[in-house]
Design an enzyme around this catalytic site. Structure first.
Site, PDB file in Angstrom:
ATOM      1  NE  ARG A 231      17.594  28.222   2.416  1.00  0.00           N
ATOM      2  CZ  ARG A 231      16.485  28.662   1.800  1.00  0.00           C
ATOM      3  NH1 ARG A 231      15.373  27.967   1.835  1.00  0.00           N
ATOM      4  NH2 ARG A 231      16.512  29.799   1.135  1.00  0.00           N
ATOM      5  CD  GLU A 260      17.487  22.264  -1.609  1.00  0.00           C
ATOM      6  OE1 GLU A 260      17.292  23.230  -2.361  1.00  0.00           O
ATOM      7  OE2 GLU A 260      16.936  22.135  -0.514  1.00  0.00           O
ATOM      8  CG  HIS A 278      13.973  24.581  -2.347  1.00  0.00           C
ATOM      9  ND1 HIS A 278      15.226  24.864  -1.879  1.00  0.00           N
ATOM     10  CD2 HIS A 278      13.182  25.599  -1.895  1.00  0.00           C
ATOM     11  CE1 HIS A 278      15.210  26.005  -1.197  1.00  0.00           C
ATOM     12  NE2 HIS A 278      13.967  26.475  -1.187  1.00  0.00           N
TER      13      HIS A 278
END
Ligand code: MLT
Length: 314
Positions: A231, A260, A278
């Site tokens: 994360r 994000e 991601h």
């Protein structure tokens, strides 16, 4: 009929749920917070990935909601305290994307060691440059894992086969389990001091948020390389930028970011920082595996009163 709100559009693998007569599923791809707040009132169940935030404000108006299904592992995007207070069950699918995350981590580690993204870009620009991309071997280097859960353990097994010495910091793992997987448990400061590569595999929580900051980086080896597929907020991006700029950190490979999509692109634009948006869990296999398991979890919860994979019910 149970009404399920789904906040992403890929329905692959959700056949069991979609074919079940007891459910009506509405897909609203990444609703804005306002839209989300308006929609949620009508639903018994919510099916999400990491792109939306299920905040206290949203949960408070969700008077019908009994179940939040997280198609993935991390549940840091759900306000667990408020959901639990309202009696809403939160369930995830841990493990469905483990191997995908592991393989992406290793891909980034190899990319860092061998300058693969930079060499690729240079050759695509029609430059035949062999001098500037001399790499380093992973063989006999020390890999320091922060977190020895499912993903960390599988990274350890594979990197041991590369001839790396693997050490890990994980306050919840006993040293026998670690030893059986070829890993030596160390204190966090020992990991910082000894590792040539540090890879983060911890959940985001109050004790991990911002843990990779200037103070931590100062304790690391000069020229350390850092990989993060867990994360974004575990790393203080500003502090990492400074450390990359000064050369203290030789390279970083980041799949996750504080925001994000990012609002501040400084770290992404830096030299010696490899980035992916991601993608660690994004493989066909993982997405289907997760969707199939999540379908079963939802159907069992609503139609058989069976609670599986809950993270807030003991
Ligand atoms: C996860 O927590 O499952 C992965 O980071 C993937 C995702 O959040 O979409």
């Amino acid at each position: 009929m149970y009404k399920i709100l789904m906040t992403y559009s890929n329905i692959e693998g959700l056949d069991l749920l979609f074919s079940s007569k007891e459910f009506k599923i509405d897909v609203h791809n990444k609703p804005s917070p306002e839209e989300f707040k308006r929609l949620i009132k009508d639903y018994d169940g919510l099916l999400i990935r990491s792109e939306v935030k299920v905040t206290a404000e949203i949960i408070e108006v969700a008077d019908r909601l009994k179940f939040i299904g997280r198609a993935g592992t991390g549940v840091d995007n759900v306000d667990k305290t408020v959901a639990t207070k309202k009696g809403i069950v939160i369930a995830n699918v841990p493990g469905g994307n483990t191997i995908s995350a592991v393989e992406h981590t290793i891909g980034l580690m190899l990319s860092l060691a061998r300058n693969i993204p930079e060499a690729y870009r240079s050759l695509k620009d029609k430059k035949w440059d062999r001098k500037n991309f001399v790499g380093t071997e992973l063989f006999r280097k020390t890999l320091g894992l922060i977190g020895l859960g499912r993903i960390g353990t599988e990274v350890a097994k594979r990197m041991s086969a590369f001839g790396m010495k693997v050490i890990a910091y994980d306050p919840f793992i006993d040293s026998d389990f670690a030893k059986n997987n070829g890993v030596e448990i160390k204190s966090i400061d020992e990991v910082y001091r000894e590792a040539d590569y540090i890879s983060i595999h911890s959940p985001l929580n109050d004790s991990t948020r911002g843990m990779i900051n200037t103070g931590a980086i100062e304790k690391m080896k000069d020229g350390v390389r850092i990989i993060n597929c867990s994360r974004g907020p575990i790393i203080n991006e500003k502090d990492l930028c400074c450390a990359v700029k000064s050369g203290k950190v030789k390279g970083a490979a980041l799949d996750v970011f504080v925001k994000e999509p990012p609002e501040d692109w400084t770290i992404i634009e830096m030299e010696n920082v490899i980035v992916t948006p991601h993608l660690a869990a994004s493989t066909k296999e993982a997405q289907i595996r997760i969707a199939q398991e999540m379908s079963e979890v939802i159907v069992d919860f609503f139609t058989k009163n069976i609670i599986r994979n809950a993270i807030n019910v003991s």
